[in-house]
Design a protein around this motif. Structure first.
Motif, PDB file in Angstrom:
ATOM      1  N   LEU A  38      20.074  42.350  74.592  1.00  0.00           N
ATOM      2  CA  LEU A  38      19.364  41.378  73.438  1.00  0.00           C
ATOM      3  C   LEU A  38      20.262  40.431  73.128  1.00  0.00           C
ATOM      4  O   LEU A  38      19.835  39.130  72.983  1.00  0.00           O
ATOM      5  CB  LEU A  38      18.620  42.241  72.544  1.00  0.00           C
ATOM      6  N   LEU A  39      21.631  40.610  73.045  1.00  0.00           N
ATOM      7  CA  LEU A  39      22.376  39.706  72.392  1.00  0.00           C
ATOM      8  C   LEU A  39      22.862  38.510  73.309  1.00  0.00           C
ATOM      9  O   LEU A  39      23.232  37.171  73.022  1.00  0.00           O
ATOM     10  CB  LEU A  39      23.647  40.362  72.093  1.00  0.00           C
ATOM     11  N   PHE A  40      22.248  38.828  74.618  1.00  0.00           N
ATOM     12  CA  PHE A  40      22.528  37.635  75.640  1.00  0.00           C
ATOM     13  C   PHE A  40      21.737  36.336  74.744  1.00  0.00           C
ATOM     14  O   PHE A  40      21.971  35.301  75.327  1.00  0.00           O
ATOM     15  CB  PHE A  40      21.906  37.931  76.908  1.00  0.00           C
ATOM     16  N   LEU A  41      20.722  36.552  74.299  1.00  0.00           N
ATOM     17  CA  LEU A  41      19.692  35.499  73.811  1.00  0.00           C
ATOM     18  C   LEU A  41      20.372  34.626  72.716  1.00  0.00           C
ATOM     19  O   LEU A  41      20.234  33.566  72.737  1.00  0.00           O
ATOM     20  CB  LEU A  41      18.433  36.005  73.428  1.00  0.00           C
ATOM     21  N   ALA A  42      21.363  35.416  71.990  1.00  0.00           N
ATOM     22  CA  ALA A  42      21.785  34.610  70.932  1.00  0.00           C
ATOM     23  C   ALA A  42      23.433  34.148  71.176  1.00  0.00           C
ATOM     24  O   ALA A  42      23.800  33.161  70.439  1.00  0.00           O
ATOM     25  CB  ALA A  42      22.023  35.420  69.509  1.00  0.00           C
ATOM     26  N   ILE A  43      24.119  34.731  72.213  1.00  0.00           N
ATOM     27  CA  ILE A  43      25.202  34.381  72.736  1.00  0.00           C
ATOM     28  C   ILE A  43      25.442  34.330  73.862  1.00  0.00           C
ATOM     29  O   ILE A  43      25.723  35.211  74.795  1.00  0.00           O
ATOM     30  CB  ILE A  43      26.180  35.561  72.188  1.00  0.00           C
ATOM     31  N   THR A  48      29.034  40.359  75.354  1.00  0.00           N
ATOM     32  CA  THR A  48      28.351  41.044  74.258  1.00  0.00           C
ATOM     33  C   THR A  48      28.483  42.459  74.131  1.00  0.00           C
ATOM     34  O   THR A  48      27.975  43.033  73.274  1.00  0.00           O
ATOM     35  CB  THR A  48      26.938  40.533  74.367  1.00  0.00           C
ATOM     36  N   ASN A  49      29.433  43.091  75.139  1.00  0.00           N
ATOM     37  CA  ASN A  49      29.469  44.476  75.303  1.00  0.00           C
ATOM     38  C   ASN A  49      29.946  45.021  74.216  1.00  0.00           C
ATOM     39  O   ASN A  49      29.704  46.027  73.687  1.00  0.00           O
ATOM     40  CB  ASN A  49      30.088  44.850  76.741  1.00  0.00           C
ATOM     41  N   GLU A  75      27.862  41.637  58.211  1.00  0.00           N
ATOM     42  CA  GLU A  75      28.943  42.699  57.886  1.00  0.00           C
ATOM     43  C   GLU A  75      29.552  43.111  58.980  1.00  0.00           C
ATOM     44  O   GLU A  75      31.081  43.488  58.929  1.00  0.00           O
ATOM     45  CB  GLU A  75      28.712  43.735  56.943  1.00  0.00           C
ATOM     46  N   VAL A  76      29.337  43.155  60.346  1.00  0.00           N
ATOM     47  CA  VAL A  76      29.919  43.679  61.665  1.00  0.00           C
ATOM     48  C   VAL A  76      30.664  42.641  62.150  1.00  0.00           C
ATOM     49  O   VAL A  76      29.953  41.460  62.243  1.00  0.00           O
ATOM     50  CB  VAL A  76      28.926  44.214  62.571  1.00  0.00           C
ATOM     51  N   ASP A  77      31.707  42.590  62.414  1.00  0.00           N
ATOM     52  CA  ASP A  77      32.809  41.635  63.025  1.00  0.00           C
ATOM     53  C   ASP A  77      31.993  41.038  64.265  1.00  0.00           C
ATOM     54  O   ASP A  77      31.680  41.950  65.017  1.00  0.00           O
ATOM     55  CB  ASP A  77      34.179  42.188  63.148  1.00  0.00           C
ATOM     56  N   GLY A  78      32.015  39.698  64.290  1.00  0.00           N
ATOM     57  CA  GLY A  78      31.416  39.076  65.433  1.00  0.00           C
ATOM     58  C   GLY A  78      29.894  38.961  65.369  1.00  0.00           C
ATOM     59  O   GLY A  78      29.329  38.060  66.433  1.00  0.00           O
ATOM     60  N   VAL A  79      29.146  39.358  64.252  1.00  0.00           N
ATOM     61  CA  VAL A  79      27.667  38.764  64.153  1.00  0.00           C
ATOM     62  C   VAL A  79      27.552  37.724  63.516  1.00  0.00           C
ATOM     63  O   VAL A  79      27.889  37.761  62.110  1.00  0.00           O
ATOM     64  CB  VAL A  79      27.118  40.181  63.697  1.00  0.00           C
ATOM     65  N   SER A  83      22.753  35.861  65.647  1.00  0.00           N
ATOM     66  CA  SER A  83      22.604  37.075  66.397  1.00  0.00           C
ATOM     67  C   SER A  83      22.098  38.101  65.320  1.00  0.00           C
ATOM     68  O   SER A  83      21.086  38.818  65.515  1.00  0.00           O
ATOM     69  CB  SER A  83      24.048  37.582  66.622  1.00  0.00           C
ATOM     70  N   ALA A  84      22.341  37.906  63.893  1.00  0.00           N
ATOM     71  CA  ALA A  84      21.472  38.926  63.008  1.00  0.00           C
ATOM     72  C   ALA A  84      20.133  38.360  62.603  1.00  0.00           C
ATOM     73  O   ALA A  84      19.395  39.218  62.491  1.00  0.00           O
ATOM     74  CB  ALA A  84      22.423  38.355  61.365  1.00  0.00           C
TER      75      ALA A  84
END
Length: 245
Positions: A38-43, A48-49, A75-79, A83-84
């Motif tokens: 899913l994160l491929f779409l934002a990053i 993104t692993n 609040e999660v590092d890297g988001v 992505s949020a």
């Protein structure tokens, strides 16, 4: 900046995962892999692993990640904001899809139909939300009115706003519905008191409450079927509306 050799490695990994999804479907992926996908779409140009693992470790599992608010995800590092927004929107679209699959003019004259109709409203919600499904005199839905939202175990109704909104409709009866995000599909004393208060408020408008559905995950119950729907008699029309259900 990532080494020059890193990008081709990521691209090959993504290509393999995309081929796997095309061949075997999303269900072939582990939870962290589905989130990574899913994160491929934002990053688009980074691995993104690790971020997927951090998200699942932070929230507990894949479902809780998707149910999180954007502020919590950030609040999660890297988001980042993109992505949020993407993660949060997945559940919103799922809820929207399920709402649009309903039969909008089917009469809610049976408990099973009422439960099936209201269940999508609460998909993925973590706070308690109260709806009033306004119906015509044939128990057909006119409007899903969201009348209160609160913390996971409490809501507060703005009665004045409720009366104004209902008065603008042609509803003659309605079904209340709310969720227990962290509890059982069992009516509490507070639920019965709140139901009675709404019945009393709507009585002068000629709008009767014919049931109150409580949803908790996959479970649901009807206060009417349980025999704990408060009895409020504002007149003959209200009694007739209730007796049709």
């Amino acid at each position: 900046m990532a080494p020059k050799t890193e990008r081709p490695l990521h691209e090959k990994h993504r290509a393999r995962m995309q081929a796997r999804v095309e061949r075997d479907g999303l269900e072939s992926l582990a939870e962290h892999e589905a989130l990574e996908y899913l994160l491929f779409l934002a990053i688009p140009r980074q691995d993104t692993n690790e971020l997927a693992h951090r998200l699942i470790q932070h929230f507990g599992d894949f479902c809780k990640v998707l149910e999180a608010e954007e502020t919590e995800l950030r609040e999660v590092d890297g988001v980042g904001p993109k992505s949020a927004r993407l993660i949060h929107t997945v559940m919103a679209f799922s809820r929207y899809y399920n709402l649009k699959k309903r039969k909008p003019r089917a009469a809610l004259d049976q408990t099973e139909r009422a439960v099936e109709y209201v269940r999508p409203l609460f998909l993925g919600l973590r706070n308690e939300v109260l709806y009033l499904i306004l119906l015509d005199d044939k128990c057909r839905p006119l409007r899903d009115m969201r009348i209160a939202e609160g913390v996971p175990n409490r809501v507060q109704v703005d009665t004045h706003k409720l009366l104004r909104d209902v008065a603008r409709t042609d509803a003659t009866c309605g079904i209340l519905a709310h969720n227990h995000p962290t509890g059982l599909a069992v009516p509490s004393e507070a639920d019965m008191i709140a139901t009675m208060g709404i019945m009393q408020a709507l009585g002068p408008l000629g709008v009767s409450i014919i049931d109150h559905i409580i949803v908790a995950g996959e479970d649901a119950c009807s206060m009417r079927d349980r025999g704990c729907l408060p009895m409020y008699r504002a007149g003959r029309d209200t009694l007739n509306a209730a007796s049709r259900y």
